[in-house]
Design a protein around this motif. Structure first.
Motif, short mmCIF file in Angstrom:
data_model
loop_
_atom_site.label_atom_id
_atom_site.label_comp_id
_atom_site.label_asym_id
_atom_site.label_seq_id
_atom_site.Cartn_x
_atom_site.Cartn_y
_atom_site.Cartn_z
N ALA A 24 12.28 10.82 3.35
CA ALA A 24 11.62 9.60 2.89
C ALA A 24 10.30 9.94 2.20
CB ALA A 24 11.40 8.67 4.07
N VAL A 64 5.28 4.68 6.50
CA VAL A 64 6.62 4.30 6.03
C VAL A 64 6.60 2.85 5.58
CG1 VAL A 64 9.02 4.19 6.71
CG2 VAL A 64 7.54 5.93 7.67
N HIS A 90 9.64 9.17 -1.55
CA HIS A 90 8.52 8.28 -1.82
C HIS A 90 7.56 8.94 -2.79
CE1 HIS A 90 5.42 5.31 -1.24
NE2 HIS A 90 4.57 6.29 -1.00
N LYS A 144 14.80 2.64 5.08
CA LYS A 144 13.84 3.04 4.07
C LYS A 144 14.49 3.95 3.05
CE LYS A 144 9.75 5.80 3.52
NZ LYS A 144 9.63 5.26 2.17
N LEU A 145 15.27 4.87 3.54
CA LEU A 145 15.91 5.78 2.62
C LEU A 145 16.90 5.06 1.72
CD1 LEU A 145 16.51 8.91 4.83
CD2 LEU A 145 15.04 8.71 2.85
N ARG A 197 12.48 11.56 7.91
CA ARG A 197 11.09 11.29 7.55
C ARG A 197 10.69 12.16 6.36
NH1 ARG A 197 8.51 12.20 12.40
NH2 ARG A 197 9.18 10.19 13.18
N TRP A 255 7.56 1.33 1.95
CA TRP A 255 8.59 0.32 1.79
C TRP A 255 8.34 -0.50 0.54
CZ3 TRP A 255 13.09 -0.22 3.94
CH2 TRP A 255 13.74 -1.46 3.87
N LEU A 266 15.06 3.88 -1.00
CA LEU A 266 14.45 4.94 -1.81
C LEU A 266 15.44 5.62 -2.70
CD1 LEU A 266 11.98 6.82 0.53
CD2 LEU A 266 11.47 5.36 -1.40
N LEU A 315 14.17 4.51 9.33
CA LEU A 315 14.12 5.51 8.27
C LEU A 315 15.35 5.41 7.38
CD1 LEU A 315 12.65 8.59 10.11
CD2 LEU A 315 11.66 7.36 8.19
N ASP A 373 8.44 1.54 -2.54
CA ASP A 373 9.78 1.98 -2.92
C ASP A 373 10.52 0.88 -3.65
OD1 ASP A 373 9.23 4.30 -1.77
OD2 ASP A 373 10.22 3.85 0.12
#
Lengths: 490, 134
Positions: free
Chosen positions: B121, A471, B125, A394-395, B118, A475, A398, A391, A478
């Protein structure tokens, strides 16, 4: 900053799942906290009563544990008990709800001696230092006027918010310590979430003491030793001084006193040795208690809970004192030496923690056996860590728009002391901002855009389902949107 | 855009790691737990610490333990050691009960963090989707 506030409030509303009750991270600590409050409130009244007494009576075992006031009170009360003789002991024990019940059981103390206790208490309350003689075992002046008793009892009852509604009424009677003890005991019982109706004097006292004892053992399991012990410790130490012990109960009381006296908060080691009474008429349990108190500095609630269940069948006849956290009763057919007891206590503690972990880790309920559970726990922790890692990655993709966060939350990264209602969220802001601090690029003020975007996006969020696939989808998206957003910003 | 250029694996790795560390640090510092203190220390000492391989297998631990009492005991010990490694600062905790305590708290903190991340995100997103789409 407003943005910060925005984030905070958004997160609060957005996050579907409220933060778990971290408080019960250790159920040892938290759930008892509520009880602790009750306990302390209960003791506080005693404190009022006993504060002056405490000054008069030196309570050596007063330790500055968490419930210092309670401890002091307990100690003072204990002293009162001792000072007032065996008779007082019963009263004193009642005064302090904690383990005292055992002492009170053989309430054969003559009423006259009981009288002295209330007198003592009353005087203490009234601040009559001169009249109080701190010498243990000394008889005190005869029972003072009944109004004092009534006043005391009423006060105690009021303070304790006890069920003894009818108590004040009874005070008018030229009763004796029974009333006072009733008040205190009921107060203590209330503190322990028990209410013992008041009936007669002596017989009731006995019954109440018994019930209190039983409840104590039961409650002890749920209560943290923190609350019960300081009080117990105090009174035990004081009671210990009281030489006149009547039978096993007294000896038990003394033992508990001794142990509790030195208890320091939850895990104070209890010096049984000091007060090991000669009359170890009780079976091995008593001996165990003495030893275990010495060896098991950290007996916890699980022992209480466990023992609380156990002694019922053993203790009823003996009116054994309720198990404090330091008392470990040997089970039938089990080794009773100190080592095995300590070992058993330790195992119980570990078992309790394992149960808690079992509740925490999803899907662990069906698993039996330590090894498998440990495996599950390990897997769960690993999976959580991986999730966090994923995460965060991912963040990081993002959040080019979080550049400005770096300026906003630099300090949160380093402090984050528990004042934040949602510590994780600011952390994320900070962490998101943090990497950018290393980046030489300028951070365009994307704040307004971000906030507006967030506002618009808040609603649909929280299907916070465990969906790594989602997620994963994010990805790629993003990565594309990052570029787009970047273009938008500049 | 610079952001485009930065959106490469290396940066991501680093930013992610830092983010992870910072978030964990915050999550833990709110409680003052042992694992949280250890995490903070770890973070301070090594800003972009390498993610420790948390895939320590119990079997590895068993081997390390060597021949001990019963295999059952060995297995338990191996697992305890693994857990010690997982929980930050766990290696300093000697008693099993303390370790379990810290583990429980750590798990709770991780859960909170995961849910928060989460949500974040998802939020971002969604935000990006909107921005990208419009």
């Amino acid at each position: 900053m407003e943005n910060e506030a925005f984030w905070g409030s958004n997160w609060l509303s957005a996050i579907a799942k409220p933060p778990p009750a971290m408080s019960f991270a250790s159920d040892d600590h938290l759930p008892p906290c509520a009880l602790n409050l009750n306990w302390k409130q209960l003791l506080r009244h005693d404190v009022d009563l006993e504060s002056e007494l405490s000054s008069l009576v030196s309570s050596p075992s007063c330790h500055p544990a968490a419930s210092a006031d309670g401890g002091v009170v307990g100690g003072v009360i204990g002293r009162l008990g001792t000072i007032c003789n065996s008779g007082e002991i019963s009263v004193g024990s009642r005064l302090h709800s904690a383990s005292s019940s055992c002492y009170s059981t053989p309430l054969n103390s003559p009423p006259k001696r009981n009288l002295s206790v209330p007198d003592y208490l009353v005087q203490g309350r009234r601040g009559f230092p001169g009249s109080v003689n701190p010498s243990p075992g000394g008889h005190f002046m005869p029972l003072p006027t009944d109004p004092w008793l009534a006043e005391d009892a009423a006060r105690l009852s009021r303070g304790g918010g006890m069920s003894s509604s009818g108590f004040p009424g009874k005070l008018g009677l030229p009763e004796t310590p029974g009333k006072l003890s009733r008040a205190s005991s009921s107060k203590s019982l209330t503190g322990s979430r028990m209410v013992v109706p008041e009936n007669g004097n002596e017989p009731w006292v006995l019954g109440a003491a018994l019930m209190e004892m039983e409840m104590r053992s039961r409650v002890g399991g749920s209560l943290t030793p923190e609350q019960s012990e300081p009080g117990n410790g105090r009174e035990e130490s004081s009671i210990e001084e009281a030489s006149s012990l009547r039978g096993t109960s007294d000896s038990n009381a003394r033992k508990r006193k001794a142990s509790a006296g030195k208890g320091k908060g939850k895990e104070g080691p209890l010096p049984y040795s000091a007060t090991h009474p000669p009359n170890m008429t009780n079976e091995n349990s008593v001996a165990k208690r003495c030893k275990t108190s010495e060896t098991n500095a950290m007996m916890k609630t699980e022992q209480d809970g466990d023992i609380g269940r156990k002694p019922r069948k053993d203790d009823n006849k003996l009116l054994e004192p309720p198990k404090d956290y330091i008392h470990v009763r040997a089970r039938r057919g089990q080794a009773t030496d100190a080592h095995s007891l300590a070992e058993r206590v330790r195992r119980e503690k570990i078992g309790k923690r394992m149960k808690f972990l079992q509740d925490l880790v999803p899907g662990c309920n069906k698993v039996t056996g330590k090894a498998v559970m440990l495996d599950e726990i390990i897997n769960y922790v690993q999976s959580l860590q991986r999730q966090v890692e994923f995460l965060s990655m991912k963040l990081s993709t993002l959040s080019p728009q979080l550049h400005n966060m770096e300026n906003l939350f630099p300090k949160e990264m380093y402090q984050g002391q528990g004042t934040m209602p949602q510590p994780v969220y600011p952390a994320e802001m900070a962490s998101a901002a943090y990497p950018y601090s290393h980046q030489p690029q300028a951070s365009p003020p994307l704040q307004s855009i971000v906030t507006s975007g967030l506002e618009s996006q808040l609603a649909p969020l929280y299907g916070l389902s465990d969906a790594p696939s989602q997620v994963g989808d994010f990805w790629e998206d993003d990565l594309q949107s990052v570029a787009q957003i970047g273009f938008r910003q500049h | 855009m610079d952001t485009d250029g930065k959106a490469d694996a290396g940066l991501l790795e680093r930013s992610r790691r830092i983010k992870t560390a910072a978030e964990l640090g915050l999550a833990r510092s709110s409680r003052g737990r042992h694992w949280s203190r250890a995490l903070l220390l770890r973070r301070r000492l090594l800003i972009s610490k390498e993610e420790t391989t948390t895939t320590t297998r119990a079997a590895v631990e068993v081997e390390k333990l060597g021949v001990e009492d019963e295999p059952e005991e060995k297995m338990l010990q191996a697992r305890v050691r693994t857990l010690q490694r997982l929980v930050p600062g766990g290696e300093e905790i000697m008693e099993a009960e303390r370790l379990f305590e810290e583990t429980a708290d750590y798990i709770e903190a991780l859960q909170e963090q995961v849910s928060a991340m989460r949500a974040l995100a998802c939020l971002l997103h969604g935000f990006q989707r909107t921005r990208g789409g419009s």
